[in-house]
Design a protein around this motif. Sequence first.
Motif, PDB file in Angstrom:
ATOM      1  N   ILE A 171       0.830  -1.209   0.000  1.00 51.95           N
ATOM      2  CA  ILE A 171       0.000   0.000   0.000  1.00 51.95           C
ATOM      3  C   ILE A 171       0.861   1.254   0.000  1.00 51.95           C
ATOM      4  N   CYS A 172       1.993   1.174   0.671  1.00 49.24           N
ATOM      5  CA  CYS A 172       2.847   2.341   0.838  1.00 49.24           C
ATOM      6  C   CYS A 172       4.310   1.916   0.736  1.00 49.24           C
ATOM      7  N   GLU A 173       5.160   2.932   0.683  1.00 48.53           N
ATOM      8  CA  GLU A 173       6.599   2.678   0.651  1.00 48.53           C
ATOM      9  C   GLU A 173       7.238   3.338   1.870  1.00 48.53           C
ATOM     10  N   TYR A 174       7.891   2.535   2.692  1.00 47.09           N
ATOM     11  CA  TYR A 174       8.553   3.024   3.908  1.00 47.09           C
ATOM     12  C   TYR A 174       9.802   3.817   3.515  1.00 47.09           C
ATOM     13  N   HIS A 175      10.022   4.966   4.178  1.00 49.72           N
ATOM     14  CA  HIS A 175      11.200   5.781   3.908  1.00 49.72           C
ATOM     15  C   HIS A 175      12.054   6.043   5.142  1.00 49.72           C
ATOM     16  N   PHE A 176      11.392   6.316   6.263  1.00 52.02           N
ATOM     17  CA  PHE A 176      12.140   6.717   7.448  1.00 52.02           C
ATOM     18  C   PHE A 176      11.261   6.506   8.669  1.00 52.02           C
ATOM     19  N   GLY A 177      11.885   6.292   9.792  1.00 52.58           N
ATOM     20  CA  GLY A 177      11.133   6.173  11.025  1.00 52.58           C
ATOM     21  C   GLY A 177      12.027   6.380  12.228  1.00 52.58           C
ATOM     22  N   GLU A 178      11.394   6.634  13.346  1.00 50.97           N
ATOM     23  CA  GLU A 178      12.115   6.826  14.604  1.00 50.97           C
ATOM     24  C   GLU A 178      11.349   6.068  15.688  1.00 50.97           C
ATOM     25  N   GLN A 179      11.919   4.999  16.161  1.00 51.27           N
ATOM     26  CA  GLN A 179      11.227   4.143  17.114  1.00 51.27           C
ATOM     27  C   GLN A 179      10.887   4.871  18.404  1.00 51.27           C
ATOM     28  N   SER A 180      11.800   5.692  18.903  1.00 49.92           N
ATOM     29  CA  SER A 180      11.562   6.339  20.200  1.00 49.92           C
ATOM     30  C   SER A 180      10.334   7.257  20.188  1.00 49.92           C
ATOM     31  N   SER A 181      10.022   7.852  19.044  1.00 48.91           N
ATOM     32  CA  SER A 181       8.846   8.719  18.956  1.00 48.91           C
ATOM     33  C   SER A 181       7.643   7.998  18.353  1.00 48.91           C
ATOM     34  N   GLY A 182       7.873   6.817  17.785  1.00 46.93           N
ATOM     35  CA  GLY A 182       6.779   6.074  17.161  1.00 46.93           C
ATOM     36  C   GLY A 182       6.298   6.692  15.863  1.00 46.93           C
ATOM     37  N   LYS A 183       7.189   7.414  15.170  1.00 45.47           N
ATOM     38  CA  LYS A 183       6.810   8.064  13.912  1.00 45.47           C
ATOM     39  C   LYS A 183       7.442   7.323  12.736  1.00 45.47           C
ATOM     40  N   ILE A 184       6.625   7.136  11.698  1.00 46.47           N
ATOM     41  CA  ILE A 184       7.067   6.481  10.480  1.00 46.47           C
ATOM     42  C   ILE A 184       6.620   7.342   9.305  1.00 46.47           C
ATOM     43  N   ILE A 185       7.506   7.532   8.343  1.00 47.95           N
ATOM     44  CA  ILE A 185       7.173   8.307   7.149  1.00 47.95           C
ATOM     45  C   ILE A 185       7.142   7.365   5.953  1.00 47.95           C
ATOM     46  N   VAL A 186       6.010   7.388   5.250  1.00 40.65           N
ATOM     47  CA  VAL A 186       5.828   6.566   4.062  1.00 40.65           C
ATOM     48  C   VAL A 186       5.292   7.451   2.933  1.00 40.65           C
ATOM     49  N   THR A 187       5.342   6.929   1.720  1.00 39.72           N
ATOM     50  CA  THR A 187       4.663   7.580   0.601  1.00 39.72           C
ATOM     51  C   THR A 187       3.676   6.586   0.010  1.00 39.72           C
ATOM     52  N   ILE A 188       2.638   7.145  -0.596  1.00 38.25           N
ATOM     53  CA  ILE A 188       1.687   6.334  -1.335  1.00 38.25           C
ATOM     54  C   ILE A 188       1.572   6.907  -2.743  1.00 38.25           C
ATOM     55  N   GLU A 189       1.308   6.030  -3.693  1.00 30.59           N
ATOM     56  CA  GLU A 189       1.035   6.433  -5.066  1.00 30.59           C
ATOM     57  C   GLU A 189      -0.349   5.932  -5.423  1.00 30.59           C
ATOM     58  N   ALA A 190      -1.120   6.773  -6.106  1.00 28.17           N
ATOM     59  CA  ALA A 190      -2.478   6.399  -6.481  1.00 28.17           C
ATOM     60  C   ALA A 190      -2.822   7.029  -7.823  1.00 28.17           C
ATOM     61  N   GLU A 191      -3.758   6.412  -8.514  1.00 28.32           N
ATOM     62  CA  GLU A 191      -4.190   6.933  -9.812  1.00 28.32           C
ATOM     63  C   GLU A 191      -5.064   8.180  -9.664  1.00 28.32           C
ATOM     64  N   ASP A 192      -5.823   8.262  -8.560  1.00 24.36           N
ATOM     65  CA  ASP A 192      -6.715   9.399  -8.364  1.00 24.36           C
ATOM     66  C   ASP A 192      -6.934   9.626  -6.868  1.00 24.36           C
ATOM     67  N   VAL A 193      -7.698  10.642  -6.552  1.00 21.78           N
ATOM     68  CA  VAL A 193      -7.942  11.011  -5.161  1.00 21.78           C
ATOM     69  C   VAL A 193      -8.685   9.902  -4.417  1.00 21.78           C
ATOM     70  N   ASN A 194      -9.631   9.251  -5.072  1.00 26.90           N
ATOM     71  CA  ASN A 194     -10.387   8.191  -4.400  1.00 26.90           C
ATOM     72  C   ASN A 194      -9.473   7.046  -3.969  1.00 26.90           C
ATOM     73  N   GLU A 195      -8.564   6.641  -4.836  1.00 29.46           N
ATOM     74  CA  GLU A 195      -7.622   5.579  -4.484  1.00 29.46           C
ATOM     75  C   GLU A 195      -6.680   6.039  -3.375  1.00 29.46           C
ATOM     76  N   GLU A 196      -6.278   7.300  -3.446  1.00 30.07           N
ATOM     77  CA  GLU A 196      -5.403   7.863  -2.417  1.00 30.07           C
ATOM     78  C   GLU A 196      -6.075   7.824  -1.050  1.00 30.07           C
ATOM     79  N   ILE A 197      -7.331   8.230  -0.992  1.00 34.86           N
ATOM     80  CA  ILE A 197      -8.080   8.222   0.267  1.00 34.86           C
ATOM     81  C   ILE A 197      -8.249   6.792   0.772  1.00 34.86           C
ATOM     82  N   ALA A 198      -8.533   5.871  -0.133  1.00 33.21           N
ATOM     83  CA  ALA A 198      -8.694   4.466   0.266  1.00 33.21           C
ATOM     84  C   ALA A 198      -7.405   3.925   0.877  1.00 33.21           C
ATOM     85  N   ARG A 199      -6.264   4.289   0.310  1.00 33.57           N
ATOM     86  CA  ARG A 199      -4.977   3.815   0.842  1.00 33.57           C
ATOM     87  C   ARG A 199      -4.695   4.406   2.219  1.00 33.57           C
TER      88      ARG A 199
END
Length: 118
Positions: A27-55
């Motif tokens: 669904i997404c592509e992992y790029h970066f994260g920090e375990q101590s803060s519990g934050k993860i940054i990912v990207t998603i690609e979608a054909e349109d806004v509806n698919e983006e919202i679904a992801r």
Amino acid sequence: MNISSIVIRCTPEHYDTVKSWCEESGICEYHFGEQSSGKIIVTIEAEDVNEEIARIMEIQRAPHVISAEMMMTYQEDLDAAIKELDAAPDVPDLLERCTEEEIDPSTVVYHGDLKKKL
């Protein structure tokens, strides 16, 4: 095509589980994260806004995810729409014709888009 960055929040003790889910979900592509803060940054690609919202909603429903919020988005269609608006006249033709007394302004019925009325 829409490309968006998502910040996922989870508890530090569930970080590895959520990170693995992101990497394996498709669904997404992992790029970066920090375990101590519990934050993860990912990207998603979608054909349109509806698919983006679904992801995004699927990420939000993933086990141990506290929140998943879109931070940035790029939409190819949006760029085309902006270019079209920039190329359009500042005053729609209908309003120009009203000011030149070709059309009586009191006869104009506004439905949100003057460009498509005549």
